[in-house]
Every structure is written in C-alpha cells, then in structure tokens.
Scaffold this active site. Structure first.
Site, short mmCIF file in Angstrom:
data_model
loop_
_atom_site.label_atom_id
_atom_site.label_comp_id
_atom_site.label_asym_id
_atom_site.label_seq_id
_atom_site.Cartn_x
_atom_site.Cartn_y
_atom_site.Cartn_z
CD GLU A 1 -3.22 0.55 2.14
OE1 GLU A 1 -4.31 0.07 1.83
OE2 GLU A 1 -2.90 0.81 3.33
CG HIS B 1 8.05 -29.60 -0.06
ND1 HIS B 1 8.65 -30.79 -0.39
CD2 HIS B 1 8.69 -29.16 1.06
CE1 HIS B 1 9.58 -31.09 0.50
NE2 HIS B 1 9.63 -30.11 1.39
CE LYS C 1 -12.33 1.56 1.05
NZ LYS C 1 -11.89 2.47 2.13
#
Length: 447
Positions: A286, A307, A421
């Site tokens: 951010e 793995h 948003k």
C-alpha cells in the site's frame, strides 16, 4: 539490539560502491522524513511514536484489557486492513497461530469485518454461542463497508444478550479523536473509546491503541513491545547506510529494483509468522504500489512452501529477491527420536534438535537460491519476544518510509484503494452514485 542485517548474500548482485553511491539519495530521503517536508508529511506520527506516545491513553488500554479479560470468554475485533492486521500479526507471532485452540487464561480472540463473506460471519457468530462476548470495533470513520456491517451484527448480538446497558459495558471503540460517524455514535451511546491518531495511517498503527488493545487482551506485554520499538527508534537516527541497517535495507532493495528485481519475497521458517507477513505485505504494497511503480511484496513460509513455490523461486523468472527472517531462538526445542528400524534412513538425525534441522534447511535454501540468481537479504532476529518484535515492526515501518521516498512515491497515501469502493457502492445502489452505476452496469453487460 535484537535485530541485525546480514547482506553478504547480495554481494554477488550488488557491488559495495553501489550502496555507497546511494548515500546522497538516502540522506535526502531522511531529511524529508525528519523535517517533515516530503509527500505525506501529515502522516508521520508513527515516526517518533515509540518515544512520544500518549502515556495516559496507553494506561487506559491496559486497564480496558484487564476488564475485557475478566468479563468475557471471546473478544471480537472488528476492522479491516491496518485496523486488524497488526494486532493479529503480533498475537500469532508471540502466542501461536493456534492461539484460540490452546489452553490459556485469556479470552479467545476472533477477527471480523475484514472480508465480505456470509460463511465467515456465520462461523464467528457460531463461536460466540453460549459464551460471554466483548467487541472492539476499529475504524476511523465507521462507514467502511466491511467493518460497518460486522459492527451492526455484533452490536445487535450484544444488545439482545445483555440489553443496551449491558452491551455498553462490552463495546470498546477505537476511532478518530473528535470526528466521524463512529466517534459521534460512540459518544451518544456511551461506549468507551480509544484514539486512532490523526497523523498515523492504518498500516503504521499497530503501536497505537488500534493494535495495542487486542494485543494486551491476549496477555502480551505491550510495555516490552514499546521498549523494543524505542530501542530501534534510537538506533536508527543516523542517515549513514554503513551504520544504519534499516536504511541500508531500504537502499539495497531499491538497487535491486532498479536492476529488474520487482518482487520481494518475505521468507520465514515458522508458521506463527504467516500473519506477520500479511501485515508486512500491506505495509509495503500500500505504501509503494502507486504511479505505475513499486516492488510487489509476496511471502512464503518455509519449508512448507519449498514444496510448492520453491520451484519457481529456484528456477522461474529472475525478477525477484528474498528477505529472510532468521529467528534464532523461538523458546522451543524438540529432540528427534531414534528409530531402531531406521525405516526412513534418517537415524543420522537421531538426538539432533529440530531447530538445527531448520537452521541447516535455511542455510541450504539461501545458498541454492543465490546460486539460482535470487539475491537474499537476511534479517537476524535474536529471539521470539515482545521486545524483539517491537524492534522488527519499527525497522520495517522506517525502512518502508525511506524506501518509498527513494522510489519517488508518497508512501503515506493509498489513492488506488478508493477505486473499488466507488464501483462497489455504485453497483449496490448507494445514493449519489446513479450515473456511475449506469456506466458500470453497461460495461458489465457488454464485457
């Protein structure tokens, strides 16, 4: 100091003069930070927080934490992003990823309001059945969708169970000091409130009441955490990259970025560090990911991920580097038993402490990845303690700020977060978004 920077595994990728030639840029970045003259300078309250934090508020946090511990079986922490990641990271780092399943004398702590999921919400509600519950809602405004929905739900649960007066004693609000919907509502309802400082952004807020209240409820010594952060604050005052390991880390990662290493993988060797890595990813992602630039933060927990992602790290596209957290002493040990039948051919390990196996696995992995073209920065942390974690948190916060300025971005805003948003509100039919809604629905129909 509990923290040391080991950069010997980048020496084949970066010449020593390249780091020294970054000094003038680091000095300029430090000057902007210390003089508060750079972009985002209104959000530098975290910088001297370990020295100048609100002592009265800190004591109120400890008193409230004791009240919660004596009142409830379950604490629900409601928040998203920096409002919950820091607290959860610290609790899992110092206690366990299985904190809520282990015997202990503190309430179970569950986190809500950080996803949009009916399944997740129903599961947390089920965990509250037949148990005494308290709630800590953390939000600057009180109108962020995910935590606001969760707060509606758990406020109703408490009021139905205890009545409005009883619920009032079980709701603890961490919000703006004076403004915002949640602050006004809390004042009207008589909830106890704690302050998210105006000059501290969410991803830098773990050492404020935002993170400290849930951390204290978990039984963690927040005085020791602040002592560790204060030690780091004092140790990293110089801008000299030869003497300041925090700034040296910031310089190295920017040199690697300029050489095409655009992904940083935070590697740890303990499962209790998984959520700390999530906090780190928000802090750097951010802060740096803007203006079409930035290092992409990723994380792995070895040896598990050796793995799976290990193959890519070893042999895939060479656009990444690793920062390895080498935690020397976790406080635990386990002796590997002998097997008379030696069916797995591992009796050469009999009697060896499992920590030695982990250490050798880490050393072997670092050497293999370096041979494969992946630079490795190692951060050596001496112990698993509140003090050492306070140091590590401040190290990463300060390095992030300097690194962002070296990158040429404002490390303290997040304009891209608002894009989803606006679209979500429009598509949900929020008043005032009618034109955008029509445009988005047309795009969805034609896509």
């Amino acid at each position: 100091m509990s923290l040391k920077l080991n950069d010997k595994y980048v020496s084949s990728f970066i010449a020593s003069h390249e780091i020294s030639q970054m000094q003038s840029q680091v000095t300029a970045a430090d000057k902007m930070l210390r003089e508060k003259s750079g972009p985002g300078n209104a959000f530098l309250g975290w910088l001297d927080l370990p020295e100048n934090y609100d002592k009265a508020e800190f004591e109120r946090v400890k008193v409230a934490a004791e009240k919660i511990k004596n009142t409830c079986d379950v604490l629900i922490v409601i928040g998203i992003g920096g409002s919950y990641l820091g607290a959860r990271a610290v609790i899992e780092f110092l206690k366990s990823p299985y904190y809520n399943q282990l015997p202990k004398n503190t309430p179970d702590i569950y986190f809500a309001g950080n996803v949009i999921s009916a399944d997740a919400l129903n599961e947390v509600l089920a965990l509250c059945e037949g148990r005494d519950v308290c709630v800590n809602v953390i939000s600057k405004s009180g109108t962020t969708t995910e935590p606001a929905i969760a707060f509606r739900v758990f406020r109703k649960l408490l009021e139905n169970k205890y009545g409005k007066d009883g619920a009032r004693e079980r709701i603890f609000v961490t919000t703006d000091k004076a403004r915002g919907t949640l602050k006004q509502f809390s004042t009207d309802e008589g909830y106890q409130t704690f302050v998210i400082p105006d000059d501290v952004g969410g991803r830098f807020s773990v050492l404020t009441s935002c993170g400290l209240l849930p951390i204290a409820v978990a039984g963690i010594d927040i005085d020791q955490m602040m002592d560790g952060a204060r030690a780091a604050y004092k140790a990293y005052q110089t801008a000299d990259v030869e003497k300041n390991p925090c700034y040296r880390y910031a310089a190295i990662r920017n040199i690697l970025y300029r050489k095409g290493k655009s992904v940083e993988v935070l590697a740890s060797y303990e499962p209790f560090m998984a959520l700390f890595s999530e906090w780190w990813k928000q802090l750097y992602g951010e802060s740096e990911g803007k203006d079409q630039r930035g290092i992409f933060p990723a994380s792995v927990v070895f040896s598990t991920d050796l793995h799976s992602l290990g193959q890519y790290i070893q042999d895939g596209s060479r656009m990444l580097f690793e920062t390895v957290i080498d935690l020397a002493d976790t406080g635990a040990s386990f002796e590997i038993p002998n097997d008379p039948a030696n069916i797995d051919s591992l009796n050469f390990l009999s009697g060896m402490d499992l920590n030695m196996v982990k250490k050798r696995a880490m050393e072997g992995t670092i050497l293999a990845h370096v041979d494969g073209g992946v630079p490795n920065i190692v951060l050596e942390v001496s112990e698993r303690s509140a003090f050492a974690l306070g140091e590590l948190i401040y190290f990463f916060e300060l390095a992030c700020a300097i690194s962002g300025y070296l990158l040429g971005v404002n490390p303290f805003d997040q304009p891209g977060v608002e894009s989803y948003k606006k679209n979500m509100f429009a598509l949900l039919g929020k008043p005032g978004y009618d034109d955008l809604r029509s445009s988005l629905e047309e795009r969805l129909k034609n896509s």
